[in-house]
Scaffold this motif. Structure first.
Motif, PDB file in Angstrom:
ATOM      1  N   GLN A   1      -5.929  -2.406   5.112  1.00 33.04           N
ATOM      2  CA  GLN A   1      -5.065  -1.477   4.379  1.00 33.04           C
ATOM      3  C   GLN A   1      -5.383  -1.447   2.895  1.00 33.04           C
ATOM      4  O   GLN A   1      -5.043  -0.495   2.198  1.00 33.04           O
ATOM      5  CB  GLN A   1      -3.590  -1.888   4.544  1.00 33.04           C
ATOM      6  CG  GLN A   1      -3.090  -1.907   5.971  1.00 33.04           C
ATOM      7  CD  GLN A   1      -1.653  -2.387   6.028  1.00 33.04           C
ATOM      8  OE1 GLN A   1      -0.723  -1.591   6.081  1.00 33.04           O
ATOM      9  NE2 GLN A   1      -1.459  -3.690   5.994  1.00 33.04           N
ATOM     10  N   TYR A   2      -6.013  -2.505   2.410  1.00 36.18           N
ATOM     11  CA  TYR A   2      -6.311  -2.625   0.980  1.00 36.18           C
ATOM     12  C   TYR A   2      -7.762  -2.272   0.662  1.00 36.18           C
ATOM     13  O   TYR A   2      -8.254  -2.613  -0.410  1.00 36.18           O
ATOM     14  CB  TYR A   2      -6.001  -4.048   0.515  1.00 36.18           C
ATOM     15  CG  TYR A   2      -4.524  -4.373   0.561  1.00 36.18           C
ATOM     16  CD1 TYR A   2      -3.708  -4.132  -0.536  1.00 36.18           C
ATOM     17  CD2 TYR A   2      -3.952  -4.896   1.702  1.00 36.18           C
ATOM     18  CE1 TYR A   2      -2.365  -4.412  -0.489  1.00 36.18           C
ATOM     19  CE2 TYR A   2      -2.601  -5.181   1.769  1.00 36.18           C
ATOM     20  CZ  TYR A   2      -1.814  -4.932   0.669  1.00 36.18           C
ATOM     21  OH  TYR A   2      -0.458  -5.204   0.716  1.00 36.18           O
ATOM     22  N   GLN A   3      -8.404  -1.607   1.603  1.00 37.64           N
ATOM     23  CA  GLN A   3      -9.787  -1.132   1.391  1.00 37.64           C
ATOM     24  C   GLN A   3     -10.750  -2.280   1.094  1.00 37.64           C
ATOM     25  O   GLN A   3     -11.743  -2.099   0.380  1.00 37.64           O
ATOM     26  CB  GLN A   3      -9.824  -0.118   0.233  1.00 37.64           C
ATOM     27  CG  GLN A   3      -8.819   0.998   0.328  1.00 37.64           C
ATOM     28  CD  GLN A   3      -9.117   1.974   1.460  1.00 37.64           C
ATOM     29  OE1 GLN A   3     -10.272   2.221   1.768  1.00 37.64           O
ATOM     30  NE2 GLN A   3      -8.087   2.483   2.094  1.00 37.64           N
TER      31      GLN A   3
ATOM     32  N   LEU B 171      -5.820  -0.979  -4.811  1.00 38.71           N
ATOM     33  CA  LEU B 171      -5.539  -1.721  -3.581  1.00 38.71           C
ATOM     34  C   LEU B 171      -6.497  -2.893  -3.411  1.00 38.71           C
ATOM     35  O   LEU B 171      -6.098  -3.986  -3.007  1.00 38.71           O
ATOM     36  CB  LEU B 171      -5.624  -0.784  -2.376  1.00 38.71           C
ATOM     37  CG  LEU B 171      -4.529   0.291  -2.274  1.00 38.71           C
ATOM     38  CD1 LEU B 171      -4.794   1.217  -1.104  1.00 38.71           C
ATOM     39  CD2 LEU B 171      -3.157  -0.355  -2.128  1.00 38.71           C
TER      40      LEU B 171
ATOM     41  N   PRO C 247       0.818  -1.220   0.000  1.00 41.70           N
ATOM     42  CA  PRO C 247       0.000   0.000   0.000  1.00 41.70           C
ATOM     43  C   PRO C 247       0.850   1.268   0.000  1.00 41.70           C
ATOM     44  O   PRO C 247       0.460   2.286  -0.583  1.00 41.70           O
ATOM     45  CB  PRO C 247      -0.808  -0.122   1.303  1.00 41.70           C
ATOM     46  CG  PRO C 247      -0.842  -1.567   1.585  1.00 41.70           C
ATOM     47  CD  PRO C 247       0.474  -2.100   1.110  1.00 41.70           C
ATOM     48  N   LEU C 248       2.024   1.210   0.652  1.00 47.41           N
ATOM     49  CA  LEU C 248       2.903   2.384   0.674  1.00 47.41           C
ATOM     50  C   LEU C 248       3.499   2.643  -0.711  1.00 47.41           C
ATOM     51  O   LEU C 248       3.607   3.782  -1.148  1.00 47.41           O
ATOM     52  CB  LEU C 248       4.018   2.173   1.701  1.00 47.41           C
ATOM     53  CG  LEU C 248       3.574   2.036   3.167  1.00 47.41           C
ATOM     54  CD1 LEU C 248       4.759   1.707   4.052  1.00 47.41           C
ATOM     55  CD2 LEU C 248       2.889   3.308   3.632  1.00 47.41           C
TER      56      LEU C 248
ATOM     57  N   GLY D 231       0.521   3.573  -3.590  1.00 52.38           N
ATOM     58  CA  GLY D 231      -0.205   4.820  -3.515  1.00 52.38           C
ATOM     59  C   GLY D 231      -1.641   4.607  -3.060  1.00 52.38           C
ATOM     60  O   GLY D 231      -2.170   3.499  -3.113  1.00 52.38           O
ATOM     61  N   PRO D 232      -2.310   5.702  -2.647  1.00 57.95           N
ATOM     62  CA  PRO D 232      -3.675   5.605  -2.104  1.00 57.95           C
ATOM     63  C   PRO D 232      -4.728   5.528  -3.200  1.00 57.95           C
ATOM     64  O   PRO D 232      -5.517   6.465  -3.385  1.00 57.95           O
ATOM     65  CB  PRO D 232      -3.790   6.891  -1.275  1.00 57.95           C
ATOM     66  CG  PRO D 232      -2.916   7.862  -1.992  1.00 57.95           C
ATOM     67  CD  PRO D 232      -1.767   7.074  -2.560  1.00 57.95           C
ATOM     68  N   GLN D 233      -4.761   4.454  -3.939  1.00 53.56           N
ATOM     69  CA  GLN D 233      -5.761   4.265  -4.993  1.00 53.56           C
ATOM     70  C   GLN D 233      -6.645   3.088  -4.571  1.00 53.56           C
ATOM     71  O   GLN D 233      -6.266   1.931  -4.755  1.00 53.56           O
ATOM     72  CB  GLN D 233      -5.081   3.981  -6.324  1.00 53.56           C
ATOM     73  CG  GLN D 233      -4.107   5.070  -6.745  1.00 53.56           C
ATOM     74  CD  GLN D 233      -3.357   4.707  -8.012  1.00 53.56           C
ATOM     75  OE1 GLN D 233      -3.932   4.162  -8.951  1.00 53.56           O
ATOM     76  NE2 GLN D 233      -2.072   4.991  -8.027  1.00 53.56           N
ATOM     77  N   PRO D 234      -7.819   3.347  -4.004  1.00 57.51           N
ATOM     78  CA  PRO D 234      -8.648   2.269  -3.451  1.00 57.51           C
ATOM     79  C   PRO D 234      -8.942   1.145  -4.430  1.00 57.51           C
ATOM     80  O   PRO D 234      -8.903  -0.031  -4.055  1.00 57.51           O
ATOM     81  CB  PRO D 234      -9.929   3.007  -3.043  1.00 57.51           C
ATOM     82  CG  PRO D 234      -9.490   4.410  -2.810  1.00 57.51           C
ATOM     83  CD  PRO D 234      -8.407   4.666  -3.817  1.00 57.51           C
TER      84      PRO D 234
END
Length: 222
Positions: free
Chosen positions: A120-122, A48, A38-39, A42-45
């Motif tokens: 963490q992976y939504q 993830l 996840p790091l 990037g924060p792309q739901p």
């Protein structure tokens, strides 16, 4: 024979308590590997959620490999394994006890940690439940397959690397069906077929795994 199986299970769990660092190392490795993606991604739901089940399964596969080479190595080195082979109790039952204890120490904690790391992976609640169920069926299968590899490489120089090369290709079906169940649920498809195949592989491995491992151990002792 059930008494011998339970006695072996208890013995292995007591030894594992004295070597807590092995189990803790595997758990930390699982957490670190599962947390790096996840790091880096990037924060792309959407991304993830897509890669999450596969990453967690691969992290679980690699974590189970860490302590696998020691499954029989210590008993082989101090002669305990030879005494087990000479005992009146069938060696396959004792081997089954060792494999069961290995799963409790190295596999079960990963099943418990997986839903927490899956956040963490939504992943939503149904996906987390399927991921956990898949690992609950899959990690004993990994332990049974890994035990065969550990016995085949027993006493060999560089056996750890050879063990990984032998075992990882055999883990692929478990990886496919374990992650496939979560992917099928996300796509609105029936996912029970994946669990049925995973369960069938576990049943076959539970019957033949200890027998194959016992045969490999006897070859190593000769």
């Amino acid at each position: 024979m059930k008494t011998a199986l339970l006695a072996m299970l208890r013995r292995e769990l007591l030894l594992a308590m004295r070597r807590r660092s092995d189990a803790v190392t595997a758990m930390f490795f699982f957490v670190i590997v599962a947390s790096l993606f996840p790091l880096g991604g990037g924060p792309q739901p959407a991304l993830l959620r897509t890669i999450g089940p596969g990453v967690l399964w691969v992290a679980a596969l690699l974590s189970t490999l860490l302590g696998l080479h020691r499954l029989f190595a210590d008993d082989y080195a101090d002669g305990t394994l030879e005494q087990m082979a000479l005992s009146p109790t069938p060696l396959a039952w004792l081997i089954a006890g060792k494999i069961g204890a290995h799963w409790v120490v190295a596999g079960l904690p990963l099943v418990v940690l997986a839903p927490v790391l899956g956040l963490q992976y939504q992943l939503d609640t149904p996906a987390l439940a399927l991921l956990t169920l898949g690992l609950l069926i899959g990690t004993p299968l990994l332990a049974l397959i890994g035990a065969i590899g550990a016995a085949l490489t027993l006493g060999l120089r560089g056996g750890g690397a050879l063990l990984a090369l032998l075992v990882l290709p055999l883990y692929v079906p478990a990886l496919i069906f374990g992650t496939g169940a979560v992917a099928a649920q996300a796509a609105g498809l029936d996912y029970w077929g994946h669990f049925a195949l995973l369960g069938a592989m576990l049943v076959v491995a539970a019957f033949f795994g200890p027998l194959a491992t016992t045969a490999a151990v006897r070859i190593a002792l000769e």
